[in-house]
Design a protein around this motif. Structure first.
Motif: not given
Length: 327
Positions: A129-136, A163-166
């Motif tokens: 439920w979290r975006t890739v950025r929010a997971n990081v 993963l720039d842009g993901h």
């Protein structure tokens, strides 16, 4: 075992006295403050086990372990399924208490999880439920880091792992290899001093696995972190590790030319690969050692033989002839 001099490549430290015991340490001319491969940056932690027994409940799966993991090294850990690799890793992470003996980080007892130590699992363990950025960003959010700094640091690590842009995507839109890169970025974003990795590349295809191994090497060189890396893959253990710990025999082996793809066919590397593979086959009763291909023989049971027909059973009648329609 504390040795007076660093073991030579391909040598081993003496094993402990109990079943499944491992004993090994390493010393050399460098100082603990030197980060391997860089010579700069914060050093990794020293992880030490002294007469330790690890397991779940009251039954140890590994007993009387004596092991030093040096600051800034990559120690790969190899052993057959069920021998205690993951249990050892979770004990070092502070998720499981040692049943006996001592488990230390830089001389202080490990009594629970700590931000100094990050754990990376075989499954990517990303929150869907979290975006890739929010997971990081998650480890930083837990530590109360301001939102703007969290975003900046997450974007930095996503760029470092390619993963720039993901960042705005949900995890399910990424491939398996990309999700493992996200997990690696999440593990490193909070700048841990030790990264404990439990077969993180086991589910990847061969090409993606090799690329992700190289990515780990590239990003590790800039962190100085100590890495303990559990794997079933012999080639992976020999490529990544400064040393390889064999849980089935208790040996700790030096890798002659770590993290050099060109050394795959070097005689010393081939000999090491044979010894690591032999440690796995020796744990399988009756299993012959295979060529040093870096792949352990399958432990899957053979299919059962067909059930014989009882001699006293009457034979089955032949099938009836096909019926014919009247003309």
């Amino acid at each position: 075992m504390n040795s007076a001099a660093r073991p030579t490549a391909g040598s081993h430290a003496e094993a402990g006295t109990g079943p499944g015991a491992v004993s090994g340490s390493r010393s050399g001319p460098g100082t603990p403050d030197t980060v391997k491969g860089t010579g700069t940056g914060p050093r990794g932690v020293r992880l030490t086990l002294r007469g330790a027994a690890v397991g779940r409940g009251s039954v140890p799966v590994l007993d009387r372990i004596g092991l030093d993991v040096e600051p800034g090294e990559i120690l790969t850990v190899v052993g057959p399924s069920g021998c205690g690799k993951s249990t050892l890793l979770r004990t070092l992470a502070g998720l499981l208490p040692a049943l006996d003996g001592e488990v230390h980080q830089d001389g202080e007892p490990i009594t629970g999880p700590h931000a100094d130590r990050a754990l990376v699992f075989q499954g990517d363990a990303l929150l869907p439920w979290r975006t890739v950025r929010a997971n990081v960003e998650l480890p930083l959010a837990i530590r109360g880091v301001a939102r703007a700094e969290r975003r900046e640091r997450a974007e930095h690590w996503l760029t470092r792992v390619g993963l720039d842009g993901h960042g705005a995507k949900p995890p399910h839109r990424l491939s398996g290899g990309q999700r493992q890169r996200v997990q690696l970025a999440r593990a490193l974003v909070a700048e841990p001093r030790a990264v404990l990795m439990d077969e993180p590349f086991g589910a990847l295809d061969a090409q993606t696995r090799a690329a992700t191994q190289q990515l780990l090497v590239d990003v590790w060189r800039g962190t100085g972190a100590t890495v303990v890396f559990v794997t079933h893959d012999v080639n992976e253990a020999v490529f990544l590790g400064d040393r390889v710990a064999l849980l089935s025999t208790g040996r700790v082996l030096d890798v002659p030319r770590p993290r050099e793809r060109a050394a795959h066919g070097h005689p010393a590397t081939v000999a090491l690969r044979r010894e690591v593979l032999a440690s796995l086959t020796s744990a399988l009763p009756g299993a012959p050692a295979t060529a040093a291909s870096g792949t352990a023989p399958s432990t899957a049971p053979e299919a059962p033989p067909p059930v014989p027909t009882s001699p006293s059973s009457p034979p089955l009648p032949p099938p009836p002839p096909p019926s014919r329609e009247p003309q």
